[in-house]
Write an enzyme that holds these catalytic residues in place. Sequence first.
Site, short mmCIF file in Angstrom:
data_model
loop_
_atom_site.label_atom_id
_atom_site.label_comp_id
_atom_site.label_asym_id
_atom_site.label_seq_id
_atom_site.Cartn_x
_atom_site.Cartn_y
_atom_site.Cartn_z
N SER A 91 0.81 -1.22 0.00
CA SER A 91 0.00 0.00 0.00
C SER A 91 0.84 1.27 0.00
CB SER A 91 -0.96 0.01 1.20
OG SER A 91 -1.82 -1.12 1.16
N ARG A 92 2.05 1.17 -0.52
CA ARG A 92 2.98 2.30 -0.62
C ARG A 92 3.39 2.86 0.74
NH1 ARG A 92 2.48 0.13 -4.91
NH2 ARG A 92 2.42 1.15 -6.98
N LEU A 93 3.21 2.08 1.79
CA LEU A 93 3.61 2.52 3.13
C LEU A 93 5.04 2.04 3.38
CD1 LEU A 93 0.29 1.84 5.05
CD2 LEU A 93 1.15 4.01 4.11
#
Length: 226
Positions: free
Chosen positions: A197-199
């Site tokens: 989730s692009r975290l």
Amino acid sequence: MQPIKRWDYAGEGLDESELPAAPWPVVERWVDDARIRQGEQGDVPEPDAISVATVDGAGQPHVRTVLLRYLTPAGPGFYTNLQSRKGLDLQANPRIAAALTWPAMYRAIRFVGTAEELDRETVTEYFQNRPYGSRIGAWASRQSEPAAGRIELEDAVAAYERKWPDTGSADDVPLPVHWGGYVVRCDEVEFWAGRASRLHDRLVYVRCADGDLSDPGAWRIERRQP
């Protein structure tokens, strides 16, 4: 227009508890991991490809990809024609940024600092270990200058091959005075680890005192938002 293909990053991430007090052990391990993965899985086509960004005297940034051919606790480095675009930029402004990126591993390392020329002994030792064709090429290519055509470069190569034939000796081609190398004296070293989730994890060593990449007293660690 084709739809954009998206995929989630399935990296292992990176936690502060995994980091030593100085960045050198992680730099060395991640570079080694990328080289090993290329040999075993083949999905890291050039593990030593490093993007190098400079700024010229007019403030215009330039970026290119070279090969990481120097790596010690002093910093990462590369070799080049000192009269090339990057060499002239660094004469005008020695500030530099560089990045190693391994998409298949969901990893990257970013370096920010100041470029410093490598000493001639180090440059000579590396140059003499290059293949014969690469040593000739260092003379034949007026790197970054305009060229009338491919034949101009090939004629220059042929002329230097006649001048300095391949004898199988390390010193059959002399070191050009215009050819050298740079090491990045780092002020920041960032380790990027891709997460879902692009975290992503971004853990950055920031210089707080004198010392090289192996000196625990020279660095503090901070996490940055992805």
